[in-house]
Design a protein around this motif. Structure first.
Motif, PDB file in Angstrom:
ATOM      1  N   PRO A 189      -6.399  -3.906  -6.122  1.00  0.00           N
ATOM      2  CA  PRO A 189      -5.994  -3.407  -7.432  1.00  0.00           C
ATOM      3  C   PRO A 189      -4.509  -3.020  -7.455  1.00  0.00           C
ATOM      4  N   ARG A 190      -4.057  -2.415  -6.365  1.00  0.00           N
ATOM      5  CA  ARG A 190      -2.660  -1.988  -6.314  1.00  0.00           C
ATOM      6  C   ARG A 190      -1.718  -3.192  -6.462  1.00  0.00           C
ATOM      7  N   GLU A 191      -2.042  -4.263  -5.771  1.00  0.00           N
ATOM      8  CA  GLU A 191      -1.177  -5.442  -5.853  1.00  0.00           C
ATOM      9  C   GLU A 191      -1.223  -6.057  -7.254  1.00  0.00           C
ATOM     10  N   ALA A 192      -2.388  -5.975  -7.881  1.00  0.00           N
ATOM     11  CA  ALA A 192      -2.482  -6.466  -9.259  1.00  0.00           C
ATOM     12  C   ALA A 192      -1.606  -5.615 -10.179  1.00  0.00           C
ATOM     13  N   TYR A 193      -1.644  -4.289  -9.980  1.00  0.00           N
ATOM     14  CA  TYR A 193      -0.796  -3.420 -10.806  1.00  0.00           C
ATOM     15  C   TYR A 193       0.683  -3.701 -10.574  1.00  0.00           C
ATOM     16  N   GLU A 194       1.036  -3.931  -9.315  1.00  0.00           N
ATOM     17  CA  GLU A 194       2.446  -4.215  -9.017  1.00  0.00           C
ATOM     18  C   GLU A 194       2.888  -5.512  -9.680  1.00  0.00           C
ATOM     19  N   ALA A 195       2.002  -6.488  -9.711  1.00  0.00           N
ATOM     20  CA  ALA A 195       2.342  -7.754 -10.355  1.00  0.00           C
ATOM     21  C   ALA A 195       2.435  -7.600 -11.873  1.00  0.00           C
ATOM     22  N   ILE A 196       1.571  -6.764 -12.431  1.00  0.00           N
ATOM     23  CA  ILE A 196       1.629  -6.528 -13.881  1.00  0.00           C
ATOM     24  C   ILE A 196       3.022  -6.056 -14.273  1.00  0.00           C
ATOM     25  N   ALA A 197       3.586  -5.182 -13.434  1.00  0.00           N
ATOM     26  CA  ALA A 197       4.911  -4.637 -13.745  1.00  0.00           C
ATOM     27  C   ALA A 197       5.983  -5.717 -13.699  1.00  0.00           C
ATOM     28  N   GLN A 214     -17.903 -10.461   0.149  1.00  0.00           N
ATOM     29  CA  GLN A 214     -16.857 -10.742   1.122  1.00  0.00           C
ATOM     30  C   GLN A 214     -15.636 -11.361   0.438  1.00  0.00           C
ATOM     31  N   GLY A 215     -14.477 -10.816   0.732  1.00  0.00           N
ATOM     32  CA  GLY A 215     -13.236 -11.421   0.244  1.00  0.00           C
ATOM     33  C   GLY A 215     -13.027 -11.295  -1.246  1.00  0.00           C
ATOM     34  N   MET A 216     -13.549 -10.238  -1.807  1.00  0.00           N
ATOM     35  CA  MET A 216     -13.464 -10.087  -3.266  1.00  0.00           C
ATOM     36  C   MET A 216     -12.028  -9.809  -3.718  1.00  0.00           C
ATOM     37  N   LEU A 217     -11.649 -10.468  -4.803  1.00  0.00           N
ATOM     38  CA  LEU A 217     -10.340 -10.254  -5.413  1.00  0.00           C
ATOM     39  C   LEU A 217     -10.502  -9.375  -6.651  1.00  0.00           C
ATOM     40  N   HIS A 218      -9.382  -8.861  -7.126  1.00  0.00           N
ATOM     41  CA  HIS A 218      -9.416  -7.916  -8.240  1.00  0.00           C
ATOM     42  C   HIS A 218      -8.580  -8.447  -9.400  1.00  0.00           C
ATOM     43  N   LEU A 219      -9.161  -8.375 -10.582  1.00  0.00           N
ATOM     44  CA  LEU A 219      -8.470  -8.891 -11.763  1.00  0.00           C
ATOM     45  C   LEU A 219      -8.074  -7.730 -12.675  1.00  0.00           C
ATOM     46  N   LYS A 220      -6.818  -7.764 -13.098  1.00  0.00           N
ATOM     47  CA  LYS A 220      -6.327  -6.787 -14.092  1.00  0.00           C
ATOM     48  C   LYS A 220      -5.588  -7.582 -15.160  1.00  0.00           C
ATOM     49  N   VAL A 221      -5.535  -7.042 -16.355  1.00  0.00           N
ATOM     50  CA  VAL A 221      -4.844  -7.775 -17.414  1.00  0.00           C
ATOM     51  C   VAL A 221      -3.588  -7.047 -17.870  1.00  0.00           C
ATOM     52  N   VAL A 222      -2.633  -7.856 -18.310  1.00  0.00           N
ATOM     53  CA  VAL A 222      -1.431  -7.342 -18.955  1.00  0.00           C
ATOM     54  C   VAL A 222      -1.779  -7.202 -20.430  1.00  0.00           C
ATOM     55  N   ARG A 223      -1.568  -6.012 -20.958  1.00  0.00           N
ATOM     56  CA  ARG A 223      -1.968  -5.770 -22.348  1.00  0.00           C
ATOM     57  C   ARG A 223      -0.755  -5.599 -23.242  1.00  0.00           C
ATOM     58  N   SER A 224      -0.927  -5.991 -24.473  1.00  0.00           N
ATOM     59  CA  SER A 224       0.161  -5.889 -25.439  1.00  0.00           C
ATOM     60  C   SER A 224       0.584  -4.430 -25.640  1.00  0.00           C
ATOM     61  N   THR A 225       1.872  -4.245 -25.728  1.00  0.00           N
ATOM     62  CA  THR A 225       2.386  -2.903 -26.014  1.00  0.00           C
ATOM     63  C   THR A 225       2.637  -2.738 -27.514  1.00  0.00           C
ATOM     64  N   HIS A 226       2.388  -3.796 -28.274  1.00  0.00           N
ATOM     65  CA  HIS A 226       2.621  -3.759 -29.724  1.00  0.00           C
ATOM     66  C   HIS A 226       1.320  -3.963 -30.482  1.00  0.00           C
ATOM     67  N   ALA A 227       1.256  -3.374 -31.664  1.00  0.00           N
ATOM     68  CA  ALA A 227       0.070  -3.557 -32.501  1.00  0.00           C
ATOM     69  C   ALA A 227       0.079  -4.925 -33.173  1.00  0.00           C
ATOM     70  N   HIS A 228       1.269  -5.463 -33.377  1.00  0.00           N
ATOM     71  CA  HIS A 228       1.362  -6.751 -34.058  1.00  0.00           C
ATOM     72  C   HIS A 228       2.716  -7.344 -33.689  1.00  0.00           C
ATOM     73  N   ALA A 234       0.845  -1.195   0.000  1.00  0.00           N
ATOM     74  CA  ALA A 234       0.000   0.000   0.000  1.00  0.00           C
ATOM     75  C   ALA A 234       0.881   1.245   0.000  1.00  0.00           C
ATOM     76  N   VAL A 235       0.250   2.316  -0.268  1.00  0.00           N
ATOM     77  CA  VAL A 235       0.955   3.595  -0.312  1.00  0.00           C
ATOM     78  C   VAL A 235       1.058   4.141   1.117  1.00  0.00           C
ATOM     79  N   THR A 236       2.184   4.755   1.411  1.00  0.00           N
ATOM     80  CA  THR A 236       2.358   5.373   2.724  1.00  0.00           C
ATOM     81  C   THR A 236       2.025   6.855   2.622  1.00  0.00           C
ATOM     82  N   VAL A 237       1.234   7.323   3.552  1.00  0.00           N
ATOM     83  CA  VAL A 237       0.891   8.741   3.564  1.00  0.00           C
ATOM     84  C   VAL A 237       1.648   9.396   4.708  1.00  0.00           C
ATOM     85  N   ARG A 238       2.420  10.432   4.407  1.00  0.00           N
ATOM     86  CA  ARG A 238       3.179  11.120   5.459  1.00  0.00           C
ATOM     87  C   ARG A 238       2.773  12.588   5.460  1.00  0.00           C
ATOM     88  N   THR A 239       2.297  13.022   6.582  1.00  0.00           N
ATOM     89  CA  THR A 239       1.852  14.402   6.708  1.00  0.00           C
ATOM     90  C   THR A 239       2.777  15.149   7.670  1.00  0.00           C
TER      91      THR A 239
END
Lengths: 272, 524, 340, 159
Positions: free
Chosen positions: B127-135, B46-60, A2-7
């Motif tokens: 969502p944040r963890e999904a974005y971090e994993a995408i990277a 309850q306990g919902m997970l978040h799905l994100k996709v890795v998308r192509s950076t190329h047209a072909h 998570a992001v850390t918020v520092r004030t």
């Protein structure tokens, strides 16, 4: 993670936190940083805030105006002493964005945003930034030219000389969408008049180069002259000089070059 | 301001109704103004997970290697989904009505065909963890040259966008790379015309831009079923598409939707449901997959661009005697629904006018851009733009008032339309007359008196002699297999040479082939 | 003078329902013991008013007040199959399915009422206010509530109905394109007035006047919503929208609502609309579908108005200020056409 | 994962939640408080579907760092009714058929409320300005503008 918020209570501490952490971003009104987080920008790991009241102060009593970096556009619109800036402030976003977005944040907003900064550039503002040993003032032009490197900089305030009359400062944002739209181009003109002649003209343009720029050739065309038809035409014709507008989703560089003179002429001659 | 012109066509209506015709308040208005209307995303699980996709950076590009090992170890990641995890990783939407061949994977395996194409899906706690994993997903692309213009795509030697259709065009009736419309002898009509006007029109892609983005939430339900909250515009269409892709019986799913934050055609493609359900199947947890706004704008399907050429023959008195049209639908990298729109477009020719000679060729073309889909006015909006701009130019050319020009050429009850069905229930003339009246646009008395119910039929009801095309159909295999699906990308056989073209189906004596012949893969 | 006004027109028709047919929709209607009805659908309300228009169709067909009907949409466990909300098919296809289901339910209701009133069902009629009475003898009456109670608890009948509507799938001839694409068509003609700035190429909408023929306006307020909003979308398509501003070059695609252009509340213009009703033989109460065609005439009407204003033809959408300005410059200035 | 305690007033009631660092107010309201009236439309500040009032001022909840509302008052569409009776704006929106899909409606109603709270008799231009940060894809805005003006005239009649 998570992001850390520092004030921090002081801007000095906030600035130190910013410069010591590559993943830190200063959080002003949220319109830039929060958007980046929402869109998955994981390069931001720390949000730095400062609660220093100086950041939200407006001093418009004297001839020199100082606006804290954390002042919102809505605050500017509520300030009678800043009526010359109301057109510029009103051109930012919709009402909600104006309640959130700040003068300081606008300095960092890339095209097609950053319209208020065009007004500040025409006003020859000084940007006060927090350094390691207190604050220092940077001319806005210099600040903009080095903006790429300013990401970790904490801006404290902007200050500038109040225009002598309502007519001496003009601003216009050309947008496709009304009343709230991204700029095709943005124009601001400060035209101080001394004994009927323009002295120290400053014309600033947005979306005509990678950052907001001055139209120096147009300024030269105005300098020392009265604001008559011939002068306006000369300035309008010179508006394009030194510009390098890019294509983006709102308009092409070609189109921007074609219309910048038209709109400068209309701005200077008071035409709709 | 809306005015009901009850005086017109009054003799065809029974207006003695109680509820019909009343401006009754919407059933959903109270929910809307109180914010209590429930959209798919308003379900808190309850306990919902978040799905994100890795998308192509190329047209072909060819996908040389997809490395998810680091992403799998990232904090908060519950599951990485790859193409090989998708039970049937190849589909075409209209396979549900047996139209077209499966040509699109849910997750790309060996090749990407447009910038933004999904390659890997990540299911994470936040969502944040999904974005971090995408990277942390490493994809090794071998860029291929892309084709982005419809006419370039049809040229010999153009890069093959989608191997299912190696000529970059959808195949109609198993034999043609376009849908034809032939009515009368257009060349003769053009030759006899006083003026001929040929013009090119181009419509841009358009984004549906609903305020609610595409999305779905899938959750394991009791009895081994899955409950799916979705933004779909077509509940069973999406349900059946998911059943096919996930290879389970359709009653595995309980789809709930029905209150959708704007669609305009952009929520038919069932883009999020298969992956959110698969995520729920693989993790046993509720999974939410919602497009961000940039995803919606750039990788959600747009209304495809269309390029249209119209060549018209018109007489000095204003009668249009021939209309020849060539239109290209830019389908993007996959078929989705564009193939169907091309048929609808052909049926729409030559617009609401009676023209004795009409000729149309409508192509559905593949390019390396985001696949297009349906949108409000699908198959017709761009053609109407082209036709109506053309009508204005023709009126100008012959020096006629554009309203009168339209009334002169308007179709009337009993006329034969170019798709060989009789025009009935026409009302174009009356619309023109009323619009003229409203806009205080003067038209002459003759034209004010014209009627959709008069002067139609007779010689205008005839099907004119129509010459057959002399050229040979485009040869193409009817069952083209592709190398992706679930196979690893490592070893690739060169594609087999295409089998010889099938014999052209014999047209039945009544002149219309069975509709099934349109389909390459009609179920037996 | 740098701003020029011009007017342009366009007239169009639009096919109702999925092209070639073959797109069924089903509906179930049933009464609860108090004589209130539920319509179960799996059709989607995208904002077009599916729930509301089918509710009115059901009420009219049953002969009960609209308040006595509730439409439940889009649950695959309770709503029977529907092809989906697209292709202007909602009102036409789903409306017909609801009508059929409501007719069947009405039949049972009238039979049940006949049994209670001890008359022949054919001699009964509904008053639309929740009562069933003997034709010509309004005092011999029973409320739908009492009928429902009797049917449920006394007669053991279910007041319910099933409906489906299917336009059979059409063939397409590969050589001629002979086909039956649709069973009915809506129509429209629209006049657009614009103002064009010949120095900047900017186009502003001044007003629109239109006539739309829709078979029947089942609910004129819903129709107005579609026509006003749809014409706005038409303006948007004509002048503003594109996810690929340099198509076919894919660069500079918009990523947000600042970059993706759509007219704002300050860009709209007055729009005066007339609605004509020529009932379709197979439409529910003659209705066609206004949802898609409403936008279509605006695009060419605007393009034609621009020609009328400054004499340039822009044949590529969207008609941006840049395209207009380039064309004006190419022809050496604005050439206003005869004022209409 | 470190969470921050956060207390604020939500539609007149005190609420306390724990948020992750960087959580925006929209997520906090919807997922932690359970108030589904503000909607996600873009997360970019461009659509206004998530608009709420913070201490009476119109804000975009998706761009608001949740912890910045500590001790402040947050008002959403869920709080504008007076008991079971609709707010005049809600009634006017209904009467004017100013909603179709309804997804932008909560945000536009909050923007309109922010206007009328401050300026009970706005001009058409002021209404246009007040809703300019809100995207509606269905209505063409005209019925919305009419609804806000109608609500204002109801207010006038009452005063």
């Amino acid at each position: 993670m998570a992001v850390t918020v520092r004030t921090f209570a002081s801007t000095g501490e906030a600035a130190a936190a910013l410069s010591s952490d590559r993943g830190a971003r200063y959080f002003g009104g949220g319109t830039l940083v929060m958007r980046a987080l929402n869109e998955g920008d994981i390069s931001i790991s720390t949000i730095v805030r400062a609660s220093d009241h100086a950041l939200t102060r407006i001093d418009a009593t004297g001839s020199r105006v100082t606006i804290g970096a954390g002042v919102t556009f809505a605050r500017i619109l509520a300030e009678c002493g800043l009526s010359f800036l109301h057109a510029a402030a009103r051109s930012i976003g919709g009402p909600a964005v104006r309640n959130m977005g700040t003068v300081g944040g606008n300095l960092f907003a890339a095209t097609p945003y950053g319209d208020f900064t065009v007004a500040l550039l025409a006003l020859d503002a000084m940007v006060s930034v927090q350094g390691g040993l207190g604050s220092r003032d940077v001319p806005i032009e210099e600040f903009l030219q080095t903006r790429e490197r300013q990401t970790g900089t904490l801006v404290l305030a902007v200050s500038f000389q109040k225009p002598a009359s309502a007519d001496a400062f003009r601003y216009r944002k050309i947008a496709r969408i009304k009343p709230k739209g991204g700029a095709v181009i943005t124009l601001a003109a400060h035209l101080p008049v001394s004994s009927g002649r323009i002295v120290g003209a400053r014309i600033a343009l947005g979306s005509m180069a990678p950052t907001q720029i001055r139209a120096r050739a147009a300024e030269r065309a105005l300098e020392g002259r009265t604001l008559d038809g011939a002068t306006i035409s000369a300035a309008a014709a010179a508006a394009i000089e030194g510009t390098s507008p890019a294509d983006n989703a709102l308009a092409s560089g070609w189109y921007r070059r074609e219309i910048v003179g038209v709109h400068l002429r209309r701005l200077l001659s008071g035409q709709e | 301001m809306l005015e009901l012109r009850k005086d017109i066509f009054a003799d065809e209506r029974d207006d003695n109704l109680k509820e019909i015709g009343k401006g009754t308040q919407r059933q959903d208005m109270l929910g809307h103004v109180t914010g209590t209307s429930t959209y798919f995303d308003d379900h808190k699980l309850q306990g919902m997970l978040h799905l994100k996709v890795v998308r192509s950076t190329h047209a072909h590009a060819r996908l040389r290697r997809i490395d998810t090992s680091e992403a799998e170890r990232a904090a908060g990641v519950r599951r990485i989904i790859r193409g090989s995890d998708v039970p049937r990783n190849l589909n075409t939407l209209l396979s549900l009505i047996n139209f077209g061949k499966d040509d699109e994977p849910s997750l790309a395996v060996d090749k990407v065909r447009y910038k933004g194409e999904p390659i890997v899906a990540i299911v994470a706690d936040s969502p944040r963890e999904a974005y971090e994993a995408i990277a942390k997903v490493r994809i090794d692309y071998e860029p291929l040259s892309a084709v982005l213009d419809v006419e370039d795509a049809l040229k010999p030697g153009a890069p093959v966008v989608n191997e299912t259709y190696p000529k970059n065009a959808f195949i109609y009736h198993d034999i043609y790379d376009h849908q034809k419309l032939r009515f009368g002898d257009v060349e003769r009509g053009l030759a006899a015309a006083d003026h001929v006007l040929e013009q090119r029109y181009q419509m841009s892609p358009i984004e549906h831009a609903p305020t609610e983005t595409n999305g779905s939430i899938a959750a394991p339900d009791t009895n081994g079923r899955y409950i799916v909250y979705t933004s779909t515009q077509a509940l069973f269409f999406s349900l059946d598409t998911c059943a096919k892709i996930l290879d389970v019986p359709s009653n595995t799913f309980h789809f709930i939707g029905g209150t959708v934050g704007g669609g305009f055609g952009g929520k038919v493609d069932t883009l999020t449901e298969p992956l959110s359900i698969l995520g729920a199947m693989l993790t046993g947890r509720p999974v939410r997959y919602v497009f961000g706004r940039e995803e919606e704008m750039q990788y959600g399907p747009p209304r495809g661009a269309e390029r249209i050429y119209i060549k018209d023959g018109v007489m000095r008195d204003g009668r249009i005697v021939a209309r020849k049209i060539r239109a290209y639908f830019d389908s993007g990298a996959y078929t989705r629904l564009s193939s169907y729109a091309a048929v609808k477009c052909a049926a729409h020719l030559p617009g609401p006018y009676t023209i004795p000679n009409v000729y149309g060729d409508v192509y559905c073309v593949f390019t390396n851009r985001t696949p297009a889909t349906a949108m409000r006015g699908f198959g017709v909006t761009a053609m109407d733009f082209a036709i109506e701009c053309q009508m204005d130019k023709l009126a100008h050319l012959v020096g006629m008032d554009p309203m009168e020009f339209r009334i002169l050429n308007a179709y009337r009850d009993g006329d034969m339309k170019a798709h060989r069905r009789e025009a009935k229930n026409c009302a174009l003339i009356e619309c023109v007359q009323v619009a003229a009246e409203k806009a205080k646009w003067p038209i002459r008395e003759d034209f004010k008196r014209a009627s959709s119910r008069k002067e139609g039929g007779g010689s205008r009801a005839a099907i004119p002699p129509t010459p057959r095309d002399s050229y040979a159909p485009v040869a193409t295999p009817s069952q083209q297999r592709t190398t992706y699906d679930r196979a690893p990308a490592a070893s690739r056989e060169p594609p087999p040479p295409p089998p010889p073209p099938p014999p052209r189906p014999q047209a039945p004596s009544h002149g219309a082939a069975r509709f099934s012949s349109v389909f390459g893969t009609r179920r037996r | 003078m740098t701003r020029h006004r011009g007017r342009g027109i366009a007239s169009i028709n639009y096919p109702i329902g999925m092209n070639l047919g073959g797109d069924p929709s089903q509906a179930l209607v049933h009464s609860n013991p108090s004589g209130k009805f539920t319509v179960a659908l799996s059709s989607i309300d995208l904002g077009q008013g599916m729930k509301s228009v089918t509710r009115q169709i059901c009420a009219e067909t049953l002969g009960v007040p609209v308040e006595d009907v509730y439409v439940d949409t889009a649950d695959s466990d309770t709503g029977p199959h529907c092809m989906g909300s697209f292709a202007s098919r909602g009102t036409h296809r789903v409306g017909n399915a609801v009508m059929m289901a409501a007719r069947e339910a009405r039949g049972v209701m009238m039979e049940a009422a006949a049994e209670e009133l001890e008359v022949n069902a054919a001699d009964l009629e509904t008053d639309g206010r929740g009562n069933i009475h003997v034709k010509g003898a309004p005092h011999r009456s029973i409320s739908t509530k009492d009928v429902a109670i009797a049917a449920q608890f006394k007669q053991g009948k279910t007041i319910s109905g099933r409906g489906i509507f299917l336009v059979p799938l059409s063939d397409v001839d590969p050589e001629t394109g002979e086909m039956s694409p649709a069973t009915c068509y809506a129509h429209a003609c629209l006049v657009a007035e614009v103002e064009v700035d010949d120095e900047t190429g900017e186009v502003a909408m001044v007003r629109m006047d239109s006539a739309y023929e829709l078979g029947r306006a089942l609910n004129p307020r819903l129709v107005e919503q579609q026509l006003v909003g749809g014409a706005w979308m038409g303006i948007s398509h004509a002048l503003y929208e594109t996810p690929e501003p340099y198509y076919p070059d894919p660069s500079h695609g918009p990523r947000d609502f600042v970059e993706y252009l759509m007219p704002g509340p300050g860009d709209i213009c007055p729009h005066d609309i007339a609605v004509l009703e020529r009932p379709a033989a197979d439409g529910p109460f003659g209705a066609k579908g206004p949802g898609e065609m409403c936008a279509n005439p605006v695009l060419p009407a605007v393009a034609n108005a621009i020609f009328n204003a400054v004499g340039v033809r822009i044949d590529e959408l969207p008609i941006t200020p840049e395209k207009v300005l380039r064309a004006i410059k190419a022809q050496g200035g604005a050439r206003p056409q005869a004022r209409r | 994962m470190a969470k921050t305690a956060l207390q604020f007033r939500h539609n007149g009631r005190d609420v306390a939640i724990f948020v992750d660092g960087g959580t925006n107010l929209l997520v906090a309201l919807r997922e932690l408080i359970g108030d589904m009236t503000p909607k996600f439309g873009c997360g970019q500040g461009g659509c206004g579907a998530c608009s709420v009032l913070i201490d009476g001022e119109l804000h975009l909840s998706c761009l608001t760092l949740a912890e910045t509302v500590a001790g402040r008052s947050v008002e959403t569409l869920d709080g504008i009714k007076d008991g079971p009776s609709l707010h005049p704006l809600q009634r006017a929106f209904a009467d004017n058929f100013a909603a179709q899909c309804g997804y932008c409606t909560p945000g536009i109603l909050m923007a309109a409320k922010a206007l009328l709270d401050r300026n009970p008799q706005p001009s058409r231009a002021e209404v246009v300005e007040a809703i300019s940060g809100n995207i509606c894809r269905c209505t063409g805005y005209e019925p919305i503008i009419n609804a806000v003006l109608a609500a204002a005239s109801v207010g006038r009649a009452r005063a």
